[in-house]
Design a protein around this motif. Structure first.
Motif, PDB file in Angstrom:
ATOM      1  N   GLU A  34     -19.193   5.078 -38.309  1.00 51.79           N
ATOM      2  CA  GLU A  34     -19.651   4.162 -39.347  1.00 51.79           C
ATOM      3  C   GLU A  34     -18.639   3.060 -39.590  1.00 51.79           C
ATOM      4  O   GLU A  34     -18.978   1.974 -40.034  1.00 51.79           O
ATOM      5  CB  GLU A  34     -19.888   4.957 -40.640  1.00 51.79           C
ATOM      6  N   TRP A  35     -17.371   3.369 -39.298  1.00 54.02           N
ATOM      7  CA  TRP A  35     -16.299   2.419 -39.568  1.00 54.02           C
ATOM      8  C   TRP A  35     -15.239   2.522 -38.482  1.00 54.02           C
ATOM      9  O   TRP A  35     -14.989   3.593 -37.921  1.00 54.02           O
ATOM     10  CB  TRP A  35     -15.659   2.721 -40.924  1.00 54.02           C
ATOM     11  N   PHE A 157     -16.805   5.474 -44.099  1.00 59.01           N
ATOM     12  CA  PHE A 157     -15.857   4.473 -44.575  1.00 59.01           C
ATOM     13  C   PHE A 157     -14.715   5.196 -45.291  1.00 59.01           C
ATOM     14  O   PHE A 157     -14.970   5.980 -46.220  1.00 59.01           O
ATOM     15  CB  PHE A 157     -16.531   3.509 -45.550  1.00 59.01           C
ATOM     16  N   GLU A 181     -11.581  -4.883 -38.614  1.00 59.93           N
ATOM     17  CA  GLU A 181     -12.470  -3.816 -39.063  1.00 59.93           C
ATOM     18  C   GLU A 181     -13.853  -3.982 -38.450  1.00 59.93           C
ATOM     19  O   GLU A 181     -14.263  -5.083 -38.061  1.00 59.93           O
ATOM     20  CB  GLU A 181     -12.597  -3.829 -40.586  1.00 59.93           C
ATOM     21  N   SER A 185     -14.964  -6.931 -42.701  1.00 61.89           N
ATOM     22  CA  SER A 185     -14.861  -6.929 -44.155  1.00 61.89           C
ATOM     23  C   SER A 185     -15.460  -8.204 -44.722  1.00 61.89           C
ATOM     24  O   SER A 185     -15.268  -9.299 -44.188  1.00 61.89           O
ATOM     25  CB  SER A 185     -13.393  -6.811 -44.589  1.00 61.89           C
TER      26      SER A 185
END
Length: 463
Positions: A34-35, A157, A181, A185
């Motif tokens: 997810e991140w 996250f 990221e 972001s």
């Protein structure tokens, strides 16, 4: 104020929905992670990954899969790196309990991944299931010896698991922020809004004191003992509450125990900063007295003045003025740190909410400072001069905003600053304000009134 950093991390969670939606639009919904983020860990042999329960004592999930690997030299997130992370997380991951080392995966196809097991117990079922925390903080140590850059791919996250501690910290307790990221972001540093918020804090607190000043001045001329007791007790309560409820407590979290800082060293830094703040007004008084010379006490003008309190000596005025104004400068500087952090890391509505809370908090503090500065036996300043100096020292909130938006200070530096400011407040409350209460509260009614105002002053800050 002390709760502002906690609020900051809490508000950052609100960005998750937006970031996740952006990722889904960009076609990232089917990925195993997810991140993802890349970090510069040059000159660091050890870093720490952490997770915390929320304010209600629950973790967002019972576990999280993660893989850490060698990053690119330019800290970019390339398709090849993302593919390696996705393939790794699609496999079986080794469970890791808190306190164990979290390895950097360097060999194997796919690279080995790990499942961080959070210290919590599942309660309920279905959509109502929650993981109740058995311990509110979980930490894993990462050996980064030989690595300059790392890339992290995670199932969730990481800011979902933040409460008051950043998810990745260096050996000195400093926050390590991602260079790149995925999803990118959406946060931005809103200079105009943040500086505007700082001016609002300064103007609102100034106007609040201006409107209340005539009331206190009239009461003091008619009921000197009563006003002295009430003003000094309120100021003592506000100053001590700011020191104990907010500044000292928050400083203990920011001056953290790390791999390179033992408990004894952290305690030494915290205690030394506080004690240095406590003696700073005395030291500053000594320096100024050495420069300008020692002033003789003023003589009474006539025998009828025998019942009046003498004008304070220059040395006492210097101690009070330097203590209050220096403490107020640091107080507002740290307020600026948190306002700047809010506009850098939170959404707009939440940033303004933090600003409003700061105005309320500062109003009580500035009133207490004004009362000390204008007390003829303490600061002995005229109202206009007290307001002017208080406003100038309050401008540090603007400096704090600019410092954070330009280059965020480390938690350690902020913690030492908070402890130092708390020491200054302790000195003024304990050696100037409360002695005045004891001196003038000669009846039971005055003592009870002083106690009530002390509680009100402490409550105004504590809330």
């Amino acid at each position: 104020r002390a709760h502002a950093q906690t609020t900051r991390h809490t508000m950052m969670r609100l960005l998750l929905a937006l970031a996740f939606s952006a990722g889904a639009v960009n076609g990232t919904g089917d990925e195993a992670f997810e991140w993802a983020g890349t970090f510069d860990v040059a000159d660091m042999n050890t870093v720490f990954w952490s997770a915390q329960s929320d304010a209600e004592g629950h973790y967002p999930d019972a576990s999280m899969t993660i893989v850490i690997m060698q990053g690119n030299a330019d800290n970019s997130l390339t398709e090849a790196l993302e593919l390696a992370g996705e393939e790794s997380l699609e496999g079986a991951c080794t469970e890791l309990q808190p306190g164990n080392a979290l390895p950097i995966s360097s060999t194997g196809t796919p690279l080995p991944c790990y499942k961080l097991m959070f210290p919590c117990t599942m309660e309920g079922s279905g959509d109502a299931a929650e993981c109740h925390a058995d311990a509110h903080t979980a930490i894993w140590e990462i050996d980064t010896t030989g690595y300059n850059n790392i890339a992290v791919f995670a199932q969730h996250f990481p800011i979902e698991f933040e409460r008051e501690m950043h998810y990745l910290k260096g050996p000195g307790g400093e926050d390590i922020e991602p260079i790149a990221e995925h999803p990118e972001s959406t946060r931005s540093k809103r200079w105009g809004a943040a500086i505007g918020a700082a001016f609002i804090v300064m103007v609102c607190t100034l106007m609040g004191v201006v409107f209340l000043a005539p009331v206190f001045a009239k009461l003091r001329s008619e009921h000197e003992s009563l006003v002295t007791v009430l003003a000094s007790a309120f100021a003592a309560g506000a100053l001590l509450a700011a020191a104990f409820y907010l500044m000292l407590y928050e400083a203990t979290h920011l001056i953290a125990i790390t791999d390179d800082r033992t408990e004894a060293e952290a305690s030494a830094w915290w205690g030394s900063a506080t004690l240095l703040g406590f003696v700073s007004p005395f030291l500053l008084e000594s320096i100024i007295s050495f420069i300008v010379g020692k002033a003789k006490p003023e003589e009474r003008k006539d025998p009828e003045a025998a019942n009046e309190s003498p004008t304070p000596s220059r040395s006492r005025k210097v101690r009070v003025l330097s203590g209050v104004l220096l403490g107020d400068f640091l107080h507002n500087l740290v307020d600026g740190f948190f306002i700047g952090a809010a506009f850098a890391n939170c959404d707009t509505s939440m940033a303004w909410t933090i600003t409003a809370a700061t105005v309320y908090h500062e109003l009580a503090q500035e009133i207490s400072d004004y009362l000390v500065l204008t007390n003829k036996d303490q600061g002995d300043l005229k109202p206009f001069m007290a307001l002017g100096l208080n406003f100038l020292s309050g401008m540090s909130v603007l400096f704090g905003v600019c410092i954070v938006l330009s280059a965020e200070p480390s938690n350690f530096s902020t913690g030492c600053l908070l402890a130092y400011g708390a020491g200054v407040y302790l000195q003024i409350a304990a050696t100037e304000c409360m002695p005045r209460v004891h001196e003038f509260a000669t009846t039971l009614n005055l003592r009870l009134s002083g106690f009530l105002l002390f509680v009100i002053g402490a409550t105004a800050i504590g809330l």
